[in-house]
Write a protein that holds these residues in place. Structure first.
Motif, PDB file in Angstrom:
ATOM      1  N   ALA A  58       6.466  -0.924  -1.227  1.00  0.00           N
ATOM      2  CA  ALA A  58       5.582   0.204  -1.543  1.00  0.00           C
ATOM      3  C   ALA A  58       6.363   1.511  -1.660  1.00  0.00           C
ATOM      4  O   ALA A  58       5.846   2.486  -2.203  1.00  0.00           O
ATOM      5  N   THR A  59       7.598   1.550  -1.152  1.00  0.00           N
ATOM      6  CA  THR A  59       8.359   2.809  -1.202  1.00  0.00           C
ATOM      7  C   THR A  59       9.120   2.955  -2.507  1.00  0.00           C
ATOM      8  O   THR A  59       9.802   3.951  -2.700  1.00  0.00           O
ATOM      9  N   GLN A 103      14.800  -5.280  13.172  1.00  0.00           N
ATOM     10  CA  GLN A 103      15.206  -3.921  13.463  1.00  0.00           C
ATOM     11  C   GLN A 103      15.392  -3.731  14.961  1.00  0.00           C
ATOM     12  O   GLN A 103      16.387  -3.178  15.413  1.00  0.00           O
ATOM     13  N   ARG A 110      10.236  -6.188  11.528  1.00  0.00           N
ATOM     14  CA  ARG A 110      10.320  -5.230  12.622  1.00  0.00           C
ATOM     15  C   ARG A 110      11.222  -5.758  13.738  1.00  0.00           C
ATOM     16  O   ARG A 110      11.995  -5.020  14.321  1.00  0.00           O
ATOM     17  N   ARG A 147      18.204  10.568   0.197  1.00  0.00           N
ATOM     18  CA  ARG A 147      18.841  10.875   1.489  1.00  0.00           C
ATOM     19  C   ARG A 147      18.510  12.297   1.929  1.00  0.00           C
ATOM     20  O   ARG A 147      18.446  12.585   3.107  1.00  0.00           O
ATOM     21  N   ARG A 206      13.069   3.938  12.556  1.00  0.00           N
ATOM     22  CA  ARG A 206      14.198   3.095  12.156  1.00  0.00           C
ATOM     23  C   ARG A 206      13.671   1.782  11.591  1.00  0.00           C
ATOM     24  O   ARG A 206      12.607   1.309  11.955  1.00  0.00           O
ATOM     25  N   TRP A 207      14.440   1.196  10.700  1.00  0.00           N
ATOM     26  CA  TRP A 207      14.004  -0.068  10.104  1.00  0.00           C
ATOM     27  C   TRP A 207      15.194  -0.893   9.695  1.00  0.00           C
ATOM     28  O   TRP A 207      16.289  -0.382   9.660  1.00  0.00           O
ATOM     29  N   THR A 222      10.508   9.030   2.575  1.00  0.00           N
ATOM     30  CA  THR A 222      10.164   7.643   2.876  1.00  0.00           C
ATOM     31  C   THR A 222      10.815   6.691   1.875  1.00  0.00           C
ATOM     32  O   THR A 222      10.754   5.484   2.046  1.00  0.00           O
ATOM     33  N   ARG A 223      11.398   7.239   0.809  1.00  0.00           N
ATOM     34  CA  ARG A 223      12.039   6.382  -0.197  1.00  0.00           C
ATOM     35  C   ARG A 223      13.516   6.241   0.148  1.00  0.00           C
ATOM     36  O   ARG A 223      14.199   7.238   0.358  1.00  0.00           O
ATOM     37  N   PRO A 224      13.996   5.001   0.234  1.00  0.00           N
ATOM     38  CA  PRO A 224      15.336   4.784   0.808  1.00  0.00           C
ATOM     39  C   PRO A 224      16.475   5.407   0.001  1.00  0.00           C
ATOM     40  O   PRO A 224      17.510   5.723   0.569  1.00  0.00           O
ATOM     41  N   GLN A 225      16.293   5.574  -1.298  1.00  0.00           N
ATOM     42  CA  GLN A 225      17.413   6.100  -2.087  1.00  0.00           C
ATOM     43  C   GLN A 225      17.464   7.623  -2.008  1.00  0.00           C
ATOM     44  O   GLN A 225      18.395   8.235  -2.511  1.00  0.00           O
ATOM     45  N   HIS A 246      21.610   0.279   3.511  1.00  0.00           N
ATOM     46  CA  HIS A 246      21.047   0.562   4.825  1.00  0.00           C
ATOM     47  C   HIS A 246      21.157  -0.666   5.733  1.00  0.00           C
ATOM     48  O   HIS A 246      21.525  -0.561   6.908  1.00  0.00           O
ATOM     49  N   LYS A 247      20.838  -1.820   5.187  1.00  0.00           N
ATOM     50  CA  LYS A 247      20.860  -3.049   5.991  1.00  0.00           C
ATOM     51  C   LYS A 247      22.285  -3.438   6.364  1.00  0.00           C
ATOM     52  O   LYS A 247      22.529  -3.956   7.457  1.00  0.00           O
ATOM     53  N   PRO A 292      18.665   1.420  -8.109  1.00  0.00           N
ATOM     54  CA  PRO A 292      19.142   2.329  -7.046  1.00  0.00           C
ATOM     55  C   PRO A 292      18.358   2.141  -5.745  1.00  0.00           C
ATOM     56  O   PRO A 292      18.921   2.255  -4.655  1.00  0.00           O
ATOM     57  N   LYS A 341       9.131  -3.323   2.261  1.00  0.00           N
ATOM     58  CA  LYS A 341       9.184  -1.900   1.923  1.00  0.00           C
ATOM     59  C   LYS A 341       8.916  -1.641   0.443  1.00  0.00           C
ATOM     60  O   LYS A 341       9.195  -0.542  -0.037  1.00  0.00           O
ATOM     61  N   ARG A 370       0.839  -1.200   0.000  1.00  0.00           N
ATOM     62  CA  ARG A 370       0.000   0.000   0.000  1.00  0.00           C
ATOM     63  C   ARG A 370       0.868   1.243   0.000  1.00  0.00           C
ATOM     64  O   ARG A 370       1.674   1.437   0.924  1.00  0.00           O
ATOM     65  N   PRO A 371       0.746   2.093  -1.026  1.00  0.00           N
ATOM     66  CA  PRO A 371       1.569   3.306  -1.101  1.00  0.00           C
ATOM     67  C   PRO A 371       1.347   4.197   0.116  1.00  0.00           C
ATOM     68  O   PRO A 371       0.243   4.265   0.667  1.00  0.00           O
ATOM     69  N   ILE A 372       2.413   4.867   0.547  1.00  0.00           N
ATOM     70  CA  ILE A 372       2.385   5.600   1.803  1.00  0.00           C
ATOM     71  C   ILE A 372       1.695   6.961   1.681  1.00  0.00           C
ATOM     72  O   ILE A 372       0.938   7.354   2.560  1.00  0.00           O
ATOM     73  N   ALA A 401      20.038   1.035  -2.253  1.00  0.00           N
ATOM     74  CA  ALA A 401      19.858   1.873  -1.055  1.00  0.00           C
ATOM     75  C   ALA A 401      19.419   1.016   0.128  1.00  0.00           C
ATOM     76  O   ALA A 401      19.882   1.206   1.259  1.00  0.00           O
ATOM     77  N   ARG A 445       6.229   4.958   9.415  1.00  0.00           N
ATOM     78  CA  ARG A 445       6.962   3.806   9.894  1.00  0.00           C
ATOM     79  C   ARG A 445       7.028   2.701   8.844  1.00  0.00           C
ATOM     80  O   ARG A 445       7.924   1.875   8.849  1.00  0.00           O
ATOM     81  N   GLU A 446       6.027   2.654   7.984  1.00  0.00           N
ATOM     82  CA  GLU A 446       6.032   1.654   6.925  1.00  0.00           C
ATOM     83  C   GLU A 446       6.899   2.091   5.760  1.00  0.00           C
ATOM     84  O   GLU A 446       7.094   1.341   4.810  1.00  0.00           O
ATOM     85  N   GLY A 447       7.404   3.306   5.821  1.00  0.00           N
ATOM     86  CA  GLY A 447       8.326   3.770   4.789  1.00  0.00           C
ATOM     87  C   GLY A 447       9.718   3.256   5.063  1.00  0.00           C
ATOM     88  O   GLY A 447       9.930   2.443   5.953  1.00  0.00           O
ATOM     89  N   ALA A 448      10.659   3.720   4.261  1.00  0.00           N
ATOM     90  CA  ALA A 448      12.048   3.299   4.415  1.00  0.00           C
ATOM     91  C   ALA A 448      12.896   4.559   4.540  1.00  0.00           C
ATOM     92  O   ALA A 448      13.677   4.893   3.660  1.00  0.00           O
ATOM     93  N   CYS A 449      12.712   5.271   5.653  1.00  0.00           N
ATOM     94  CA  CYS A 449      13.396   6.542   5.853  1.00  0.00           C
ATOM     95  C   CYS A 449      14.836   6.273   6.288  1.00  0.00           C
ATOM     96  O   CYS A 449      15.049   5.651   7.324  1.00  0.00           O
TER      97      CYS A 449
END
Lengths: 211, 184
Positions: free
Chosen positions: B70-71, B181, B178, A85, A210-211, A80-83, B88-89, B80, B68, A18-20, B84, A148-152
């Motif tokens: 959905a991100t 983490q 979770r 920064r 955090r994740w 929220t998108r990990p790439q 991170h991991k 990319p 993740k 599900r998109p954030i 990323a 929290r469900e994102g990848a910050c």
């Protein structure tokens, strides 16, 4: 666990992601509006709202918080998108903050020293601070659950951005009630209310995102 | 060893789009294609760590990619985004070991693929983590992932209809991600 087996198990989980962004709007949005309606139903809306909106100085009570909140909300979602920064939008609230500080300094410089504190304090400083914090806390807490469900990758910054967005929007709602129009007053207390939520968002984000 | 980047790029992004649209076979192909790349990059960055530690990071990365996904912006290339998450991991895994490292993102662009470790059977880490899940989640993942039984058999054992099993699996994986983490 063998990695190939993990892949099988992951592929078996076909619940659609599900998109954030839409979820944040659909859940934190109503939380914000509910808190604002509750606060305004107690406090009331200023009777001269039309005239206030027509006055350029008073209009800043809406424009400045919104100029903080909208880029901050955009940044919170981007981050929220990990790439990603960092994003240019996250620096706009700081820029607005500097402008507000300059305005505050100019307003203080042009006020007689013995009038300075009475003007800053106004009559409703505490109610202002409490209301902005109360209205903003609702979307902040709901929003953090969704982020929290994102990848910050910078949880503190993400939390701070959500706090800025919540605080800015809360201040814009509170301004519908507040009839204290001295820049010394609203720059100080709206600013402090927004900063408080920003600090809260940063602290909570640091822990929860955090994740 | 390096694949033609442009070709692989199109493949990965398209596979993920298909996967998000509900194509499980595409998803499995994607994760399978990613794994040697992830393994290669983790081993390259984690010189001196043993293979089972590296494989654990690979698995954490795969799990994070899953929960993740959905991100990922489907209009953007997938690679990319994957790097990323891996970065991170990896940083997180090093932090847990009490070792601080600096990983420039650019270094993730070109890397070698690595073959799987042949003797990677029972993994203690995953086992202990699963044990810390709520009992029903743990039982489901133990049955599916550690004992490697089919979903029909696991469903029958736990008294879950296929629909309920899918919901339970989704929730169990979210919780597992979770836990990984929070374990710090």
């Amino acid at each position: 666990m063998r990695t190939e087996r993990l892949i099988d198990v992951l592929a078996a989980d076909d619940t659609a992601p599900r998109p954030i962004g839409p979820r944040l709007m659909m859940q934190a949005g109503p939380a914000l509006i509910a808190a604002a309606v509750l606060a305004l139903s107690i406090l009331g809306i200023r009777s001269d709202l039309g005239a206030a909106l027509a006055n350029p100085t008073t209009l800043m009570k809406w424009l400045l918080p919104l100029a903080v909140a909208i880029p901050a909300l955009y940044a919170a979602l981007r981050l929220t998108r990990p790439q990603i920064r960092h994003t240019p939008a996250q620096f706009i609230p700081a820029l607005i903050g500097v402008l507000a500080l300059v305005w505050l300094a100019l307003a203080a410089a042009s006020t007689a020293p013995d009038l300075l504190w009475p003007q800053v304090r106004g009559r409703t400083a505490l109610i202002c601070l409490i209301s902005v914090t109360f209205i903003g806390l609702a979307p902040l807490l709901v929003g953090l659950r969704i982020l929290r469900e994102g990848a910050c990758v910078s949880p503190t910054v993400s939390g701070a951005m959500l706090g800025l967005a919540s605080g800015g929007l809360a201040a814009a709602f509170y301004a519908l009630h507040c009839n204290q129009d001295a820049p010394l007053f609203f720059l100080t207390w709206y600013g402090l209310g927004i900063l408080g939520l920003t600090a809260g968002g940063a602290l909570l984000g640091r822990h929860f995102l955090r994740w | 060893m390096t694949k033609d980047a442009g070709q692989a790029e199109g493949d990965w992004s398209q596979l993920m789009r298909d996967a998000i649209a509900g194509d499980q076979r595409a998803y499995r192909r994607l994760l399978t294609a990613m794994t040697p790349v992830l393994r290669g990059l983790v081993r390259a960055r984690a010189a001196g760590m043993d293979a089972s530690w590296c494989e654990d990071v690979v698995q954490e990365t795969l799990l994070a990619i899953h929960v993740k996904r959905a991100t990922w912006d489907s209009g953007q290339p997938l690679r990319p985004w994957v790097y990323a998450i891996a970065r991170h991991k990896l940083v997180d895994a090093f932090r847990r070991r009490g070792r601080r490292i600096h990983l420039p993102v650019e270094d993730f662009a070109d890397m070698l693929q690595a073959p799987p470790e042949p003797d990677m059977l029972e993994r203690r880490d995953a086992g202990t983590l699963i044990g810390r899940l709520p009992e029903r989640d743990a039982a489901l993942l133990r049955c599916l992932a550690l004992e490697e039984r089919g979903s029909d058999e696991c469903g029958a054992r736990l008294g879950l209809a296929p629909g309920a099993l899918r919901v339970a699996l989704h929730r169990a994986l979210q919780r597992l991600a979770r836990l990984r983490q929070e374990e710090t």
